[in-house]
Every structure is written in structure tokens, then in C-alpha cells.
Write a protein that holds these residues in place. Structure first.
Motif, PDB file in Angstrom:
ATOM      1  N   PHE A  31       0.837  -1.204   0.000  1.00  0.00           N
ATOM      2  CA  PHE A  31       0.000   0.000   0.000  1.00  0.00           C
ATOM      3  C   PHE A  31       0.870   1.252   0.000  1.00  0.00           C
ATOM      4  N   ASP A  90      -4.091   4.937  -9.413  1.00  0.00           N
ATOM      5  CA  ASP A  90      -5.154   4.513  -8.504  1.00  0.00           C
ATOM      6  C   ASP A  90      -4.601   4.243  -7.106  1.00  0.00           C
ATOM      7  N   MET A  91      -3.463   3.567  -7.038  1.00  0.00           N
ATOM      8  CA  MET A  91      -2.858   3.282  -5.738  1.00  0.00           C
ATOM      9  C   MET A  91      -2.367   4.556  -5.063  1.00  0.00           C
ATOM     10  N   SER A 148      -3.717   7.466  -5.443  1.00  0.00           N
ATOM     11  CA  SER A 148      -4.934   8.142  -4.985  1.00  0.00           C
ATOM     12  C   SER A 148      -5.428   7.533  -3.671  1.00  0.00           C
ATOM     13  N   ARG A 149      -5.374   6.210  -3.577  1.00  0.00           N
ATOM     14  CA  ARG A 149      -5.793   5.531  -2.349  1.00  0.00           C
ATOM     15  C   ARG A 149      -4.904   5.929  -1.169  1.00  0.00           C
ATOM     16  N   VAL A 169      -5.933   9.278   0.085  1.00  0.00           N
ATOM     17  CA  VAL A 169      -7.154   9.178   0.893  1.00  0.00           C
ATOM     18  C   VAL A 169      -6.811   8.699   2.303  1.00  0.00           C
ATOM     19  N   HIS A 209     -11.381   3.528   6.475  1.00  0.00           N
ATOM     20  CA  HIS A 209      -9.924   3.340   6.443  1.00  0.00           C
ATOM     21  C   HIS A 209      -9.593   1.865   6.243  1.00  0.00           C
ATOM     22  N   LEU A 229     -10.369   0.712   2.669  1.00  0.00           N
ATOM     23  CA  LEU A 229      -9.363   1.215   1.735  1.00  0.00           C
ATOM     24  C   LEU A 229      -8.138   0.304   1.699  1.00  0.00           C
ATOM     25  N   SER A 230      -7.612  -0.022   2.860  1.00  0.00           N
ATOM     26  CA  SER A 230      -6.413  -0.856   2.908  1.00  0.00           C
ATOM     27  C   SER A 230      -6.747  -2.316   2.629  1.00  0.00           C
ATOM     28  N   GLU A 248      -8.919  -3.621   0.537  1.00  0.00           N
ATOM     29  CA  GLU A 248      -8.989  -3.889  -0.889  1.00  0.00           C
ATOM     30  C   GLU A 248      -7.598  -4.037  -1.490  1.00  0.00           C
ATOM     31  N   ASN A 249      -6.681  -3.198  -1.039  1.00  0.00           N
ATOM     32  CA  ASN A 249      -5.320  -3.290  -1.548  1.00  0.00           C
ATOM     33  C   ASN A 249      -4.640  -4.569  -1.068  1.00  0.00           C
TER      34      ASN A 249
END
Length: 236
Positions: free
Chosen positions: A161, A168-169, A171-172, A175, A202, A205-206, A208-209
Motif C-alpha cells: 500500500f 489509482d494506488m 490516490s488511495r 485518501v 480506512h 481502503l487498505s 482492498e489493496n
């Protein structure tokens, strides 16, 4: 690298969190003794301390190794993490001290700076420290050890991460940085509900990665996360 017992303790933690030392990797007691200018007795004391905190395992007649990550441990991690983080968040709002809030802000500044410069190891460590401080704010002797153990695997599972490979990464990651500011503002405002909402945002977000890179085939992380989230919504 620092010398002495504290140097060995801090360096091993850092290397495990940043994946310089990989899961299952053996630790050589003799070479560490020589490198840090210690006899084998204090090295073993550090090993026992790190074992108690979840960083390493000590096996009879086989020595120490970095704590492994297998299918079962990952499954348990995905199941429990959001529940523990949410409980910690609520208690942090109720019990935080102003000096801890100041520490949280300072840590966030270092985290944001590392994200701008692309310093992945520093991001891992500052993110870890940010969530440790929220655990300290909770003041709960039962939850804090659980949080500490979760954060070890969260850092290791999610290390990609902090090394974004595409827009995209990146951008994540931005965030996630903004989420930290949200945590600080919500805690300062004594807003439990917003803190808990941020916990799940939060986490999602992590998560999914992390799934993208490490979730074993067939592992139903979506269901594992949705179940505790739904349960908490009903109880709140």
C-alpha cells in the motif's frame, strides 16, 4: 543500526514491520550478538520480549524466527481487525489526553511528509505509530495488546500500500493520509460515531489493496469484514 539491547529491540521491530525480515525468516542469535555487542543472554531476553509482543516465535531446539503469516492467521486477521479498531476508536474518544493528541498530530505530520517524498519504510513506521497512539488513547489494558499484534500483520500484509505502482494506488494512499487528519479532528471533537465510520472507511481502503496482493484464493474476506461491521451497526 544502534548498538545494545534497545538498539537490537528497535531494529528487529523495524525490520519486521518493513519486511526487511520476512515472515518465517530465521534469526541468528550468534550473529546478532556480535553485531550489537551483546552476549547471548540479553539477545535471548530481547527475543522473549518480541515473542510476547507477537513479532517472532521461539521454537524449542530450533531457535527464533519471524512470526509466520499463513492462511489461518490471515483469515483471523481479516475477521478480527475491524472490530478491534472500532472498539479502540470509541475508547480513544472517551479517554484521550491532550498530550496524546499532540503526539498524534506530530506523527501525522511525519507520515504526510513521508507520503510526499515516497519514503515507504517511514510511511509504514509512522502509520504504525499513528494507530499505536490511538491504542494508547484508549487506555484499555485488554485491547491494546490485541491492537499491537494486529498492527504487526497489518504493516506486513499491507506493505505494498505504501509503494504505489499506479495512479489509482497513489490516490488511495492520499485518501489514507486524509483519513488520518479526519481521525485527529473527530477525536478532538469527541465524536465517536465519526471515528468509527472512519475506522471502517480506512479499513476498507487498505483491505482492498491487501486482498489484491495477498488474499489466498478462495478466502472470503468480504464476508468476514461485512459480518462484524453489520454486527456493530446493530449494537450501536
Amino acid at each position: 543500526m544502534k548498538g545494545g539491547k534497545n538498539g537490537l529491540y528497535e531494529d528487529l521491530k523495524r525490520q519486521i514491520l518493513t519486511m526487511e525480515l520476512e515472515p518465517d525468516q530465521d534469526l541468528d542469535e550468534v550473529s546478532l550478538s556480535e553485531r550489537y555487542g551483546l552476549s547471548r543472554t540479553p539477545v535471548r531476553e530481547i527475543f522473549r520480549r518480541l515473542e510476547g509482543e507477537g513479532y517472532i516465535e521461539i521454537r524449542a531446539n530450533r531457535g527464533a524466527r519471524v512470526s509466520p503469516m499463513n492462511h489461518q492467521s490471515l483469515r483471523n486477521f481479516f475477521l478480527v481487525a475491524p472490530m478491534v479498531y472500532a472498539a479502540i476508536g470509541r475508547l480513544a474518544v472517551q479517554n484521550f489526553k491532550l498530550r496524546q493528541l499532540s503526539q498524534l498530530k506530530d506523527t501525522q505530520e511525519r507520515f504526510r511528509s513521508a507520503s510526499v517524498s515516497g519514503d515507504a519504510p517511514s510511511m509504514v513506521l509512522e502509520n504504525n505509530r499513528f494507530h499505536e497512539i490511538i491504542g494508547e488513547m484508549s487506555g484499555n489494558a485488554y485491547l491494546q495488546p490485541s491492537l499491537g499484534r494486529l498492527l504487526i500483520d497489518h504493516a506486513r500484509i499491507g506493505h505494498t500500500f505504501f509503494r504505489p505502482r499506479n495512479d489509482d494506488m497513489r490516490s488511495r494512499l492520499q485518501v489514507a493520509v486524509d483519513h488520518h487528519d479526519g481521525f485527529i479532528a473527530a477525536i478532538a471533537a469527541h465524536d465517536e460515531d465519526t471515528v468509527v465510520d472512519l475506522v471502517f472507511e480506512h479499513w476498507e481502503l487498505s483491505r482492498e489493496n491487501m486482498e489484491m496482493f495477498i488474499a489466498p484464493q478462495g478466502m472470503k474476506a468480504d464476508a468476514l469484514v461485512e459480518a462484524p461491521a453489520a454486527s456493530m451497526e446493530k449494537s450501536s
